[in-house]
Design an enzyme around this catalytic site. Structure first.
Site, PDB file in Angstrom:
ATOM      1  N   MET A   1       0.837  -1.192   0.000  1.00  0.00           N
ATOM      2  CA  MET A   1       0.000   0.000   0.000  1.00  0.00           C
ATOM      3  C   MET A   1       0.879   1.252   0.000  1.00  0.00           C
ATOM      4  O   MET A   1       1.920   1.296   0.656  1.00  0.00           O
ATOM      5  CB  MET A   1      -0.930  -0.023   1.222  1.00  0.00           C
ATOM      6  CG  MET A   1      -0.769   1.137   2.166  1.00  0.00           C
ATOM      7  SD  MET A   1      -2.018   1.250   3.438  1.00  0.00           S
ATOM      8  CE  MET A   1      -1.424   0.192   4.687  1.00  0.00           C
TER       9      MET A   1
ATOM     10  N   SER B   1       4.063  -6.306   1.949  1.00  0.00           N
ATOM     11  CA  SER B   1       2.978  -5.811   2.771  1.00  0.00           C
ATOM     12  C   SER B   1       1.659  -6.417   2.276  1.00  0.00           C
ATOM     13  O   SER B   1       1.594  -7.637   2.101  1.00  0.00           O
ATOM     14  CB  SER B   1       2.997  -4.275   2.758  1.00  0.00           C
ATOM     15  OG  SER B   1       2.288  -3.762   3.851  1.00  0.00           O
ATOM     16  N   GLN B   2       0.623  -5.609   2.005  1.00  0.00           N
ATOM     17  CA  GLN B   2      -0.654  -6.232   1.624  1.00  0.00           C
ATOM     18  C   GLN B   2      -0.524  -7.093   0.362  1.00  0.00           C
ATOM     19  O   GLN B   2      -1.295  -8.035   0.169  1.00  0.00           O
ATOM     20  CB  GLN B   2      -1.759  -5.183   1.465  1.00  0.00           C
ATOM     21  CG  GLN B   2      -1.571  -4.225   0.301  1.00  0.00           C
ATOM     22  CD  GLN B   2      -2.596  -3.082   0.292  1.00  0.00           C
ATOM     23  OE1 GLN B   2      -3.262  -2.814   1.288  1.00  0.00           O
ATOM     24  NE2 GLN B   2      -2.724  -2.395  -0.834  1.00  0.00           N
TER      25      GLN B   2
ATOM     26  N   ASP C   1       8.273  -3.321  13.538  1.00  0.00           N
ATOM     27  CA  ASP C   1       7.278  -2.752  12.638  1.00  0.00           C
ATOM     28  C   ASP C   1       6.433  -1.699  13.367  1.00  0.00           C
ATOM     29  O   ASP C   1       5.860  -1.978  14.410  1.00  0.00           O
ATOM     30  CB  ASP C   1       6.363  -3.883  12.129  1.00  0.00           C
ATOM     31  CG  ASP C   1       5.688  -3.545  10.821  1.00  0.00           C
ATOM     32  OD1 ASP C   1       5.154  -2.429  10.712  1.00  0.00           O
ATOM     33  OD2 ASP C   1       5.702  -4.401   9.921  1.00  0.00           O
TER      34      ASP C   1
ATOM     35  N   HIS D   1       8.866  -1.698   9.175  1.00  0.00           N
ATOM     36  CA  HIS D   1       8.122  -2.262   8.040  1.00  0.00           C
ATOM     37  C   HIS D   1       8.850  -2.089   6.702  1.00  0.00           C
ATOM     38  O   HIS D   1       9.150  -0.963   6.304  1.00  0.00           O
ATOM     39  CB  HIS D   1       6.749  -1.586   7.986  1.00  0.00           C
ATOM     40  CG  HIS D   1       5.749  -2.339   7.157  1.00  0.00           C
ATOM     41  ND1 HIS D   1       5.407  -3.639   7.422  1.00  0.00           N
ATOM     42  CD2 HIS D   1       5.037  -1.979   6.066  1.00  0.00           C
ATOM     43  CE1 HIS D   1       4.510  -4.045   6.532  1.00  0.00           C
ATOM     44  NE2 HIS D   1       4.272  -3.059   5.702  1.00  0.00           N
TER      45      HIS D   1
END
Ligand code: NAG
Ligand code: NAG
Length: 297
Positions: free
Chosen positions: A32, A106-107, A224, A280
């Site tokens: 994202m 990530s996503q 994160d 992250h």
């Protein structure tokens, strides 16, 4: 090449076909706030693969038909529609017909898992999930990416309520929102994560297809500050009715009820937990080269 007789030619061809099969194409899905082709993120990772694995075909997925749209779709295009679009793209790409390895950021990590579960053709072999949220999130303490407008929209919509149907259908991040205090509501109203985790209507194909992976590699960022809880990156989550205590994969419902075949995959040595001691997506080059690259060789 150096063949001088038919038998030598046969040997060379055998060797060549072995070489050409050794490195599978790579499919990447960005996170994202990012896009397929940002030279500072996906672009540089694509280049790193290409220089480490000469001749490899790397496809960095673009959702929509421009980089701006691609970034926006990471926030606002229903995840199910994104997966449908990606499945079609993969199927139509002749270079992927004999299978591929995949890496999601990530996503993009949970989205590529959804691709493996919903679209078994072409075959995904290794899936490396870099900071993916396999049990969802309950909070976005910080927003990634350069576009603060999109970030604001996300926060405002989550304030309205992650399970409000308008928000569910339009905000990607709500589609992997799991409220540990309201499990039933999550199962009922979540349109994406509860489905791919087989918590809604049980879909046997999801389990069969996920087990076709050779390896599921889960990278977690130990410091994160964007994903809550970061153990979701290792398929763990908050304990029911808590937003402080967490449980590891083995103590989650998805594992205990074997909704996805994680028990079988673990017994077969297919699940790998990697830790980056950073925020992250902030892995360093050594980590990338030593821990991630080998899954693509
Ligand atoms: C941020 O996203 C919005 C909505 O997609 C777009 O209109 C705007 O141009 C973007 N801003 C930047 C700096 O990319
Ligand atoms: C790179 O990351 C790994 C994993 O977090 C860590 O152990 C190592 O110390 C880091 N190396 C450098 C040079 O920062």
């Amino acid at each position: 090449m150096c063949f001088r007789s038919l038998s030598a030619l046969v040997l060379v061809l055998a060797a060549c076909s072995h070489v050409s099969q050794a490195v599978l194409p790579i499919v990447m899905w960005h996170g994202m706030g990012d896009s397929c082709c940002n030279p500072l993120s996906m672009g540089s990772i694509k280049k790193a693969f290409e220089s480490a694995l000469p001749g490899v075909y790397v496809r960095s997925l673009e959702i929509g038909d421009s980089v701006v749209k691609d970034t926006e779709n990471g926030f606002l295009m229903n995840a199910n529609d994104q997966i449908t679009q990606v499945c079609a793209k993969l199927k139509q790409d002749p270079k992927l017909a004999d299978g591929f390895n995949a890496i999601g950021f990530s996503q993009g990590g949970q989205f590529l898992r959804a691709v493996a579960q919903r679209c078994p053709e072409p075959q995904m072999h290794n899936l490396v999930s870099v900071g993916g949220q396999h049990q969802g999130v309950y909070g976005f303490p910080r927003c990634p990416g350069a576009n603060s407008t999109l970030c604001e929209i996300m926060r405002k919509l989550l304030d309205v309520g992650a399970y409000v149907s308008f928000v569910q259908d339009h905000l990607v991040q709500a589609e992997y929102w799991q409220d540990p205090f309201h499990y039933d509501e999550y199962v009922e109203k979540n349109v994406f994560l509860a489905d791919i985790n087989n918590e809604k209507t049980y879909n046997a194909a999801y389990k069969t297809n996920l087990q076709k992976l050779s390896n599921l590699v889960l990278v977690r960022f130990m410091r994160d500050t964007m994903v809550q809880p970061s153990i979701s990156e290792w398929f763990g989550f908050y304990k029911p009715n808590s937003d402080k205590e967490t449980v590891s994969m083995k103590d989650t419902r998805v594992y205990q009820k074997d909704l996805l075949g994680l028990q079988e995959m673990e017994a077969a040595g297919k699940i790998h937990f990697l830790a980056s001691d950073s925020d992250h997506l902030q892995m360093n080059q050594t980590f990338f080269e030593e821990q991630i690259m080998p899954w693509f060789k």
